[in-house]
Scaffold this active site. Structure first.
Site, PDB file in Angstrom:
ATOM      1  N   GLU A   1     -14.582   4.490  13.516  1.00 38.07           N
ATOM      2  CA  GLU A   1     -13.782   5.685  13.315  1.00 38.07           C
ATOM      3  C   GLU A   1     -12.803   5.738  14.492  1.00 38.07           C
ATOM      4  OE1 GLU A   1     -15.920   9.408  13.171  1.00 38.07           O
ATOM      5  OE2 GLU A   1     -14.051  10.518  12.909  1.00 38.07           O
TER       6      GLU A   1
ATOM      7  N   ARG B   1     -29.248   0.267  17.339  1.00 32.11           N
ATOM      8  CA  ARG B   1     -28.051   0.320  18.174  1.00 32.11           C
ATOM      9  C   ARG B   1     -28.390  -0.133  19.586  1.00 32.11           C
ATOM     10  NH1 ARG B   1     -24.732   4.662  18.976  1.00 32.11           N
ATOM     11  NH2 ARG B   1     -24.744   5.059  16.741  1.00 32.11           N
TER      12      ARG B   1
ATOM     13  N   LYS C   1     -19.302   8.320  21.967  1.00 28.57           N
ATOM     14  CA  LYS C   1     -17.874   8.556  22.187  1.00 28.57           C
ATOM     15  C   LYS C   1     -17.623   9.979  22.647  1.00 28.57           C
ATOM     16  CE  LYS C   1     -16.723   6.241  18.312  1.00 28.57           C
ATOM     17  NZ  LYS C   1     -15.921   5.821  17.162  1.00 28.57           N
TER      18      LYS C   1
HETATM   19  P1  ATP Z   1     -20.530   6.962  18.704  1.00 30.41           P
HETATM   20  O1  ATP Z   1     -21.874   7.529  18.375  1.00 30.41           O
HETATM   21  O2  ATP Z   1     -20.424   6.324  20.036  1.00 30.41           O
HETATM   22  O3  ATP Z   1     -19.389   7.881  18.428  1.00 30.41           O
HETATM   23  P2  ATP Z   1     -20.185   5.844  16.176  1.00 30.41           P
HETATM   24  O4  ATP Z   1     -21.309   5.199  15.491  1.00 30.41           O
HETATM   25  O5  ATP Z   1     -19.836   7.194  15.720  1.00 30.41           O
HETATM   26  O6  ATP Z   1     -20.399   5.751  17.731  1.00 30.41           O
HETATM   27  P3  ATP Z   1     -18.180   4.321  14.886  1.00 30.41           P
HETATM   28  O7  ATP Z   1     -16.758   4.206  15.224  1.00 30.41           O
HETATM   29  O8  ATP Z   1     -18.553   5.000  13.626  1.00 30.41           O
HETATM   30  O9  ATP Z   1     -18.880   4.995  16.126  1.00 30.41           O
HETATM   31  O10 ATP Z   1     -18.885   2.899  14.953  1.00 30.41           O
HETATM   32  C1  ATP Z   1     -18.376   1.740  14.340  1.00 30.41           C
HETATM   33  C2  ATP Z   1     -19.495   0.782  14.131  1.00 30.41           C
HETATM   34  O11 ATP Z   1     -20.091   0.428  15.377  1.00 30.41           O
HETATM   35  C3  ATP Z   1     -20.578   1.388  13.275  1.00 30.41           C
HETATM   36  O12 ATP Z   1     -20.955   0.429  12.297  1.00 30.41           O
HETATM   37  C4  ATP Z   1     -21.688   1.677  14.238  1.00 30.41           C
HETATM   38  O13 ATP Z   1     -22.922   1.555  13.609  1.00 30.41           O
HETATM   39  C5  ATP Z   1     -21.482   0.624  15.313  1.00 30.41           C
HETATM   40  N1  ATP Z   1     -21.994   1.099  16.594  1.00 30.41           N
HETATM   41  C6  ATP Z   1     -21.653   2.226  17.248  1.00 30.41           C
HETATM   42  N2  ATP Z   1     -22.370   2.363  18.375  1.00 30.41           N
HETATM   43  C7  ATP Z   1     -23.192   1.291  18.453  1.00 30.41           C
HETATM   44  C8  ATP Z   1     -24.199   0.854  19.376  1.00 30.41           C
HETATM   45  N3  ATP Z   1     -24.504   1.559  20.466  1.00 30.41           N
HETATM   46  N4  ATP Z   1     -24.838  -0.314  19.120  1.00 30.41           N
HETATM   47  C9  ATP Z   1     -24.534  -1.022  18.032  1.00 30.41           C
HETATM   48  N5  ATP Z   1     -23.617  -0.674  17.128  1.00 30.41           N
HETATM   49  C10 ATP Z   1     -22.956   0.473  17.314  1.00 30.41           C
HETATM   50 MG    MG Z   2     -19.943   6.791  13.278  1.00 30.49          MG
END
Ligand code: ATP
Ligand code: MG
Length: 563
Positions: A36, A262, A272
C-alpha cells in the site's frame, strides 16, 4: 536433485508451488508484491519482496509490483516513487506494474453482480451500529435490518452511492454471508464505503472505494496470480478471500492465499504507522534516516542489496511468528562488505603525532593494499610526513595492563610505514595531552624491522598536511529494548526510543584518496568499521555514516550455538 544443480530454497510455500506445477493445477507461477503506498518500504517488506520475486524467478514465472491503493487518504505519489526505486535497488524487476485503482471499474461491476445475485446489500447503519451488531469472538452477530433489502433497491442505492448522492459514511455495501459465522470476517463484511476524497492515481473519478478484503482477491484474480503470499494476520481473512472469488464467478484456476510469518527484528519497529510517527515527530531526519529500518534508510546507512537478500535467504519462511536478532542482519552485511569494501585510513578523534627525527618537508608515498581479502583490488599510495594524525584512543600516557598501543617509551608499527617509539608528550594548561612526540626507525621502512624485532600493535595514521577533513556520523540502535513492544505499564512504544542514537563527529580526517568519494560509496576504515558516504556530502564537504562496526557479535553467537 542432480548434484550439479544450484541449491535452491525449500520451504512450505515452495513445496506448495512445486505440488501445483506437478499436479498440473498451474503451468506457470505468477506472484505479486502488493504494497500500500502509504509509507516507505522496510526490511520486513524486503522479506516479502525476496520471497515473491525469488519464487517467480526460481520457477521461471513472473512477479508483479502492484500498488494496493484502495485507501486514498493515506496514499501519496512520493511513496509510489520510493517503492519503485527501493524494489529496483534491491535488485528486482517486475513483470507488470499495476495499480488496484485501475481495476475499480471492474470491481464495481462485480459489486453490482453480487447485489444481483442477492450476495450483497446496501446497509444504512452507521459504523458504530455495524460494529455493535457484529458480535465478538465469543458471541455471534445479529442480523442487519437492511440484510433483506430487495436487490433492486440495493442496486439503485449502490449506483447513487457511486454518483455521489450521499455523504461519507452514510451507507456501505456489505457482502451477505452469515452474521452468526464463527469467523467475524464472514459476518457480512463491508465491501464498499463512501469517501469523497481524491485518489493519488485515479484522480477524482471515485467517491466510492472498495475495502481491502474485497479488492485484494479480485486484484489477484485479474492478474492471474497463482500464489498470493501474505502475512499470518490474514489467515482468518482467507475464507472471505475465497468467497469473493467464488461469488464473483471468476475463472479457474483461482489464486491461492498462503500466509507466512512476518519478520520481526530485535531493537526495530516496523509498522509503517510507527515509522511515520518517527518521521512526523522529527525523531529522525526522514524516511531515509540511516537509523530507520526502511530500505532507503538501510541504503543510506551503507547496506548493500546483496546483504539484504542474503539475510532474507537465511531467515527463510515459517508459519509461526518469531523475533530475528538484528545482529544476523549486520552479520550478513559485514560478510559482504568484508569481501568487497576498499580499505582506507581515517582518524575519527585525532591526536597529533610528531615524528621528531623525520626530515621536515619530506613526503614519502607508501603502498597499502586496498583489500587484503581480495588481492585483485590492488594497492593505493598513502602519503607519510613528519606530522601525523592518530586516533586519540591509540595513545595512553599511563597504559592499563595489556595496552600495547602507543605510550611513553613503547614502540608500535604505523601500518605499511615505520616503527615509531614514543619519546615525549606535549600538554595544554589543563594537563591534557595535545601532542605526542616519537622517533622512527628508518630500518623499518614498509612496516617490518630488518633485525626481526617485533611490536605488539599496528596502528593506522594520516599525514596531517595531506589528510582531508570529514564529518562522521555514528549510529546506535533507535530503540533501547530488544522487543520494542516491551514497555512499562502506561507507556507507549516511544518510551523505548534511544535518545542518543546519533553522535556527530566534526573534526575527522580521512586519507586523500577519499577526496572525490561519491554518496553511497562504501569503505572499510581500518580498525574502525564500515562507512559510506552520505548524501549530505556536497560542495567538497565529506560526510560519512558508520554503517556497522567491525566487531561481529553474531559470529560468536553462531559459534556458541554450534558447540
Ligand atoms: P505495515 O504493518 O508496516 O504498515 P503492511 O502489511 O500494512 O505493513 P503493506 O504495504 O500492505 O504493508 O505490505 C506489502 C506486503 O509486504 C504485504 O504482502 C505484507 O504482508 C508484506 N509485509 C509487510 N510487513 C512485513 C513484515 N514485517 N514481514 C514480512 N512481510 C511483510
Ligand atoms: Mg497491509
Amino acid at each position: 536433485m542432480a548434484s550439479n544443480e544450484p541449491a535452491i530454497n525449500q520451504d512450505f510455500i515452495r513445496e506448495i508451488v512445486v505440488g501445483d506445477l506437478e499436479s498440473g493445477k498451474h503451468t506457470t507461477v505468477v506472484t505479486r508484491f502488493p504494497p500500500e503506498p502509504n509509507g516507505y518500504l522496510h526490511i520486513g517488506h524486503a522479506k516479502s519482496i525476496c520471497l515473491n520475486f525469488g519464487i517467480a524467478a526460481q520457477f521461471g514465472g513472473q512477479c508483479n509490483l502492484r500498488f494496493d491503493d484502495t485507501n486514498p487518504t493515506k496514499e501519496e505519489q512520493e511513496y509510489i516513487d520510493a517503492i519503485e526505486a527501493d524494489v529496483r535497488w534491491l535488485g528486482f524487476e517486475w513483470a507488470g506494474l499495476y495499480f488496484a485503482s485501475d481495476y475499480f471499474e471492474q470491481m464495481y461491476a462485480w459489486g453490482e453482480k453480487l447485489i444481483g445475485k442477492g450476495k450483497a446489500y446496501v446497509c444504512d447503519c452507521t459504523a458504530d451500529e455495524v460494529r455493535e451488531r457484529r458480535g465478538t469472538l465469543t458471541e455471534p452477530g445479529r442480523p442487519c435490518p437492511h440484510g433483506h433489502r430487495p436487490a433492486s433497491e440495493s442496486m439503485d442505492l449502490f449506483r447513487r452511492m457511486r454518483a455521489g448522492e450521499f455523504p461519507d459514511g452514510a451507507r456501505t455495501l456489505r457482502a451477505k454471508i452469515d452474521m452468526a459465522s464463527g469467523n467475524i470476517n464472514m459476518r457480512d463484511p463491508v465491501i464498499y464505503r463512501i469517501l469523497h476524497a481524491p485518489h493519488p492515481h485515479a484522480g477524482d473519478k471515485w467517491c466510492l472505494y472498495p475495502m481491502y478484503d474485497y479488492a485484494h482477491p479480485l486484484e489477484d484474480a485479474i492478474e492471474h496470480i497463482t500464489h498470493s503470499i501474505c502475512t499470518l494476520e490474514f489467515e482468518d481473512h482467507r475464507p472471505f478471500y475465497d468467497w469473493v472469488i467464488d461469488e464473483c464467478e471468476l475463472p479457474e484456476p483461482h489464486p491461492q492465499q498462503i500466509e507466512f510469518a512476518r519478520l520481526n527484528l530485535t531493537y526495530t519497529v516496523m509498522s509503517k504507522r510507527k515509522l511515520l510517527q518517527l518521521v512526523q515527530e522529527g525523531m529522525v531526519s526522514g524516511w531515509d534516516d540511516p537509523r530507520m529500518p526502511t530500505i532507503s534508510g538501510l541504503r543510506r546507512r551503507g547496506f548493500t542489496p546483496e546483504a539484504i537478500r542474503d539475510f532474507a535467504d537465511r531467515i527463510g519462511v515459517a508459519k509461526r511468528d518469531s523475533m530475528v536478532d538484528v545482529q544476523l542482519l549486520e552479520h550478513c552485511l559485514r560478510e559482504d562488505l568484508n569481501r568487497r569494501a576498499l580499505r582506507k585510513f581515517a582518524v575519527l578523534r585525532p591526536l597529533k603525532l610528531v615524528v621528531e627525527n623525520y626530515p621536515e618537508g619530506q613526503v614519502e608515498e607508501f603502498e597499502v593494499p586496498n583489500n587484503p581479502e581480495d588481492p585483485a583490488a590492488g594497492t593505493r599510495t598513502v602519503p607519510f610526513s613528519r606530522e601525523l594524525w592518530i586516533e586519540h584512543d591509540d595513545f595512553r600516557e599511563t597504559p592499563p595492563p595489556k595496552y600495547y598501543r602507543l605510550s611513553p617509551g613503547n614502540e608500535v608499527r604505523l601500518r605499511s610505514a615505520y616503527f615509531v617509539r614514543c619519546t615525549s608528550v606535549v600538554k595544554d594548561v589543563a594537563g591534557n595531552v595535545v601532542e605526542v612526540r616519537c622517533a622512527y626507525d628508518p630500518a623499518t621502512r614498509g612496516g617490518a624491522a630488518l633485525d626481526g624485532r617485533k611490536v605488539q600493535a599496528t596502528m593506522h595514521w594520516l599525514s596531517a598536511a595531506h589528510a582531508v577533513p570529514a564529518e562522521v556520523r555514528l549510529y546506535d540502535r533507535l530503540l533501547t529494548r530488544p522487543d520494542p513492544g516491551d514497555v512499562e505499564e502506561g507507556q507507549d512504544w516511544k518510551a523505548n526510543i534511544n535518545q542518543s542514537s546519533l553522535e556527530v563527529l566534526g573534526g575527522c580526517w580521512v586519507e586523500p584518496s577519499l577526496a572525490d568519494a561519491k554518496p553511497e560509496e562504501r569503505f572499510q576504515f581500518e580498525r574502525l568499521g564500515y562507512f559510506c558516504v552520505d548524501a549530505d556530502s556536497v560542495g567538497g564537504k565529506l560526510v560519512f555514516n558508520r554503517t556497522v562496526t567491525l566487531r561481529d557479535t553474531w559470529a560468536k553467537i553462531e559459534q556458541k550455538q554450534k558447540r
